[in-house]
Write a protein that holds these residues in place. Structure first.
Motif, PDB file in Angstrom:
ATOM      1  N   SER A 195       0.849  -1.190   0.000  1.00 45.82           N
ATOM      2  CA  SER A 195       0.000   0.000   0.000  1.00 45.82           C
ATOM      3  C   SER A 195       0.889   1.246   0.000  1.00 45.82           C
ATOM      4  O   SER A 195       2.026   1.210   0.490  1.00 45.82           O
ATOM      5  CB  SER A 195      -0.888   0.023   1.251  1.00 45.82           C
ATOM      6  N   TYR A 196       0.367   2.344  -0.539  1.00 48.24           N
ATOM      7  CA  TYR A 196       1.121   3.600  -0.461  1.00 48.24           C
ATOM      8  C   TYR A 196       0.170   4.794  -0.380  1.00 48.24           C
ATOM      9  O   TYR A 196      -1.034   4.669  -0.608  1.00 48.24           O
ATOM     10  CB  TYR A 196       2.134   3.735  -1.592  1.00 48.24           C
ATOM     11  N   GLY A 197       0.734   5.931  -0.021  1.00 45.90           N
ATOM     12  CA  GLY A 197      -0.059   7.083   0.369  1.00 45.90           C
ATOM     13  C   GLY A 197      -1.011   7.624  -0.674  1.00 45.90           C
ATOM     14  O   GLY A 197      -2.217   7.771  -0.420  1.00 45.90           O
ATOM     15  N   SER A 198      -0.500   7.954  -1.848  1.00 46.92           N
ATOM     16  CA  SER A 198      -1.349   8.595  -2.848  1.00 46.92           C
ATOM     17  C   SER A 198      -2.503   7.704  -3.269  1.00 46.92           C
ATOM     18  O   SER A 198      -3.634   8.178  -3.441  1.00 46.92           O
ATOM     19  CB  SER A 198      -0.526   9.019  -4.066  1.00 46.92           C
ATOM     20  N   MET A 199      -2.253   6.395  -3.403  1.00 42.65           N
ATOM     21  CA  MET A 199      -3.342   5.500  -3.794  1.00 42.65           C
ATOM     22  C   MET A 199      -4.333   5.293  -2.649  1.00 42.65           C
ATOM     23  O   MET A 199      -5.529   5.101  -2.885  1.00 42.65           O
ATOM     24  CB  MET A 199      -2.794   4.168  -4.265  1.00 42.65           C
ATOM     25  N   THR A 200      -3.862   5.348  -1.415  1.00 43.14           N
ATOM     26  CA  THR A 200      -4.797   5.175  -0.306  1.00 43.14           C
ATOM     27  C   THR A 200      -5.697   6.388  -0.175  1.00 43.14           C
ATOM     28  O   THR A 200      -6.911   6.254   0.071  1.00 43.14           O
ATOM     29  CB  THR A 200      -4.045   4.893   1.001  1.00 43.14           C
ATOM     30  N   LYS A 204     -11.004   8.794  -1.139  1.00 45.60           N
ATOM     31  CA  LYS A 204     -11.797   9.802  -1.839  1.00 45.60           C
ATOM     32  C   LYS A 204     -12.843   9.151  -2.736  1.00 45.60           C
ATOM     33  O   LYS A 204     -14.021   9.557  -2.734  1.00 45.60           O
ATOM     34  CB  LYS A 204     -10.860  10.688  -2.667  1.00 45.60           C
ATOM     35  N   SER A 205     -12.430   8.154  -3.479  1.00 41.97           N
ATOM     36  CA  SER A 205     -13.343   7.510  -4.425  1.00 41.97           C
ATOM     37  C   SER A 205     -14.477   6.779  -3.716  1.00 41.97           C
ATOM     38  O   SER A 205     -15.631   6.802  -4.167  1.00 41.97           O
ATOM     39  CB  SER A 205     -12.558   6.532  -5.306  1.00 41.97           C
ATOM     40  N   TYR A 216      -0.226  15.370  -2.563  1.00 40.99           N
ATOM     41  CA  TYR A 216      -0.800  16.509  -1.848  1.00 40.99           C
ATOM     42  C   TYR A 216      -2.232  16.815  -2.309  1.00 40.99           C
ATOM     43  O   TYR A 216      -3.126  17.015  -1.491  1.00 40.99           O
ATOM     44  CB  TYR A 216       0.063  17.760  -2.052  1.00 40.99           C
ATOM     45  N   VAL A 217      -2.437  16.863  -3.612  1.00 43.12           N
ATOM     46  CA  VAL A 217      -3.773  17.229  -4.092  1.00 43.12           C
ATOM     47  C   VAL A 217      -4.778  16.123  -3.795  1.00 43.12           C
ATOM     48  O   VAL A 217      -5.938  16.396  -3.443  1.00 43.12           O
ATOM     49  CB  VAL A 217      -3.753  17.587  -5.592  1.00 43.12           C
ATOM     50  N   THR A 218      -4.351  14.882  -3.886  1.00 42.56           N
ATOM     51  CA  THR A 218      -5.258  13.775  -3.594  1.00 42.56           C
ATOM     52  C   THR A 218      -5.589  13.741  -2.111  1.00 42.56           C
ATOM     53  O   THR A 218      -6.742  13.510  -1.720  1.00 42.56           O
ATOM     54  CB  THR A 218      -4.648  12.438  -4.049  1.00 42.56           C
ATOM     55  N   ALA A 219      -4.600  13.984  -1.265  1.00 41.97           N
ATOM     56  CA  ALA A 219      -4.833  14.043   0.177  1.00 41.97           C
ATOM     57  C   ALA A 219      -5.793  15.163   0.535  1.00 41.97           C
ATOM     58  O   ALA A 219      -6.707  14.982   1.353  1.00 41.97           O
ATOM     59  CB  ALA A 219      -3.505  14.228   0.911  1.00 41.97           C
ATOM     60  N   ALA A 220      -5.603  16.337  -0.061  1.00 49.58           N
ATOM     61  CA  ALA A 220      -6.469  17.478   0.246  1.00 49.58           C
ATOM     62  C   ALA A 220      -7.921  17.192  -0.119  1.00 49.58           C
ATOM     63  O   ALA A 220      -8.841  17.476   0.662  1.00 49.58           O
ATOM     64  CB  ALA A 220      -5.971  18.719  -0.505  1.00 49.58           C
ATOM     65  N   LYS A 221      -8.130  16.619  -1.278  1.00 46.16           N
ATOM     66  CA  LYS A 221      -9.495  16.307  -1.713  1.00 46.16           C
ATOM     67  C   LYS A 221     -10.112  15.210  -0.855  1.00 46.16           C
ATOM     68  O   LYS A 221     -11.303  15.270  -0.507  1.00 46.16           O
ATOM     69  CB  LYS A 221      -9.497  15.901  -3.186  1.00 46.16           C
ATOM     70  N   ALA A 222      -9.317  14.201  -0.519  1.00 45.31           N
ATOM     71  CA  ALA A 222      -9.835  13.094   0.280  1.00 45.31           C
ATOM     72  C   ALA A 222     -10.183  13.541   1.693  1.00 45.31           C
ATOM     73  O   ALA A 222     -11.257  13.195   2.221  1.00 45.31           O
ATOM     74  CB  ALA A 222      -8.812  11.965   0.327  1.00 45.31           C
ATOM     75  N   TYR A 246      -1.619  21.269  -9.882  1.00 46.67           N
ATOM     76  CA  TYR A 246      -1.925  20.386  -8.752  1.00 46.67           C
ATOM     77  C   TYR A 246      -2.043  21.187  -7.449  1.00 46.67           C
ATOM     78  O   TYR A 246      -2.974  21.006  -6.659  1.00 46.67           O
ATOM     79  CB  TYR A 246      -0.792  19.369  -8.561  1.00 46.67           C
ATOM     80  N   THR A 247      -1.064  22.059  -7.235  1.00 49.63           N
ATOM     81  CA  THR A 247      -0.986  22.765  -5.952  1.00 49.63           C
ATOM     82  C   THR A 247      -2.134  23.748  -5.784  1.00 49.63           C
ATOM     83  O   THR A 247      -2.675  23.895  -4.675  1.00 49.63           O
ATOM     84  CB  THR A 247       0.363  23.475  -5.820  1.00 49.63           C
ATOM     85  N   LEU A 248      -2.517  24.420  -6.849  1.00 53.10           N
ATOM     86  CA  LEU A 248      -3.659  25.325  -6.757  1.00 53.10           C
ATOM     87  C   LEU A 248      -4.919  24.568  -6.342  1.00 53.10           C
ATOM     88  O   LEU A 248      -5.710  25.052  -5.521  1.00 53.10           O
ATOM     89  CB  LEU A 248      -3.881  26.049  -8.082  1.00 53.10           C
ATOM     90  N   LEU A 249      -5.119  23.392  -6.896  1.00 56.05           N
ATOM     91  CA  LEU A 249      -6.288  22.592  -6.516  1.00 56.05           C
ATOM     92  C   LEU A 249      -6.178  22.119  -5.072  1.00 56.05           C
ATOM     93  O   LEU A 249      -7.167  22.116  -4.331  1.00 56.05           O
ATOM     94  CB  LEU A 249      -6.446  21.404  -7.459  1.00 56.05           C
ATOM     95  N   ALA A 250      -4.985  21.726  -4.653  1.00 60.14           N
ATOM     96  CA  ALA A 250      -4.793  21.310  -3.258  1.00 60.14           C
ATOM     97  C   ALA A 250      -5.093  22.466  -2.310  1.00 60.14           C
ATOM     98  O   ALA A 250      -5.779  22.302  -1.285  1.00 60.14           O
ATOM     99  CB  ALA A 250      -3.367  20.810  -3.053  1.00 60.14           C
TER     100      ALA A 250
END
Length: 370
Positions: free
Chosen positions: A243-248, A253-254, A295-301, A356-360
């Protein structure tokens, strides 16, 4: 006497905190606004004459940059945004997708363009275009139309497009695009996607009966269950998928977008894994690779998760929005951009990374969640 002194001291400290808090909040907002303005100005200065951003993968990067600018108060009529959206319109294909001729990234390109058009569609001007992208994205999802039933590991997932193997990253982008155009948890495509997402988790359940969770039952997510399974973080010694961070975060989120709540065992397991690996220093399991995607995936999740303080395994409470703002603002370059020195997955491209960062930062802004 001593009690009176303690009371006065306590009141004085409380008064000082009350006085300073608005000032700190104002300073935080000012720093945030300055960073956003600098980033938007950087992007505007780098825009090509045809309205695109980047020479490499211009459709995806343009969609990302336009969405990032739009999410921070600009409209579809802003000159920079208008040029970008006009360029993206010129790339719409007869099947409704938005991608380059001969592209191997049709899903990514279309999904990122959708985020821009959806953000700029306040007056309905892109309704027809978005109806076309919706049909296209649902058409590239693996299901019965590709002779895959619900027992098949491919089922419900999305790949790069053109019948490529599905993976969690592409599927998460597709789900976000579908959500942006109004598809909720009851939509058939979202339900099918949840089947695939659940199979990319290291959690044994009726939703995932593959061989992998038993080999690494940590509750996190990996890249794909399809075509024999694969993780960008590699395998465990016994053949499990790491397992790893961005996919988790992508999995969490999904699942929330597909309607699962915090009491669902899949959501609990994902949040527990993230609680054990919470960090902003790296993409857990991948180091600096894919850091800004992380970062962006974490922020959205975490925004979708709905807790202003994320409690980690050690019991610590993290004001994640403030922590993420501090981290990202500290990484901004003098010209207003962001870039990753570890260049895998195009993160050496400052246009992509700034998008990416603007969305995060949109999800981590000072008054978000209130």
């Amino acid at each position: 006497m001593r009690a009176l002194f303690s009371l006065r001291r306590g009141l004085a400290i409380a008064a000082l905190v009350a006085f300073c808090s608005p000032l700190m909040a104002a300073d935080d907002r000012a720093a945030y606004d300055k960073a956003i303005t600098s980033a938007v100005n950087f992007l505007a200065s780098q825009q090509n004459k045809d309205g695109s951003f980047s020479e490499s993968s211009p459709i995806g990067v343009t969609g990302l940059c336009a969405a990032g600018i739009l999410e921070h108060g600009r409209t579809a009529d802003d000159p920079t945004v208008k040029k970008a959206l006009t360029y993206l319109e010129s790339q719409v294909k007869e099947d409704g997708g938005i991608y380059a001729e001969g592209s191997n990234h049709k899903n990514y390109e279309t999904s990122l363009a959708v985020l821009a058009f959806a953000a700029g569609n306040k007056d309905g001007r892109y309704d027809k275009l978005l109806a076309g992208t919706d049909k296209f994205l649902k058409g590239i999802q693996w299901d019965a139309s590709e002779h895959k039933d619900e027992t098949d590991p491919f089922y419900g997932g999305a790949g790069y497009g053109g019948h490529k193997r599905p993976d969690l990253s592409n599927t998460a982008f597709m789900m976000e695009a579908l959500k942006a155009t109004g598809n909720g948890p009851d939509d058939k495509a979202m339900k099918k996607a949840l089947v695939f997402v659940s199979r990319c988790q290291n959690l044994e359940s009726e939703h995932n009966t593959s061989e992998f969770p038993a080999k690494n039952p940590d509750g996190g997510f990996y890249y794909t269950i399809a075509a024999g399974g694969s993780s960008q973080a590699g395998e465990t010694p016994n053949g499990g998928l790491r397992s790893y961070g961005s996919m988790t975060y992508a999995g969490l989120k999904s699942m929330i977008y597909a309607g699962l709540d915090k009491e669902d065992p899949r959501v609990k397991a994902a949040s527990e894994w993230l609680g054990k690996h919470y960090t902003l220093d790296e993409n857990p399991g991948m180091g600096q690779q894919g850091l800004f995607y992380y970062y962006v995936t974490a922020a959205k999740a975490l925004d979708a998760f709905g807790e202003e303080e994320f409690v980690t395994a050690d019991g610590a409470k993290h004001a994640w929005r403030a922590e993420l703002r501090k981290e990202l603002l500290g990484r901004q370059q003098a010209d207003g951009s962001w870039v990753n020195e570890t260049t895998r997955w195009m993160e050496g491209n400052p246009l992509l990374v700034t998008g990416y960062t603007l969305l995060a930062l949109k999800h981590a802004q000072p008054d978000a969640g209130k």
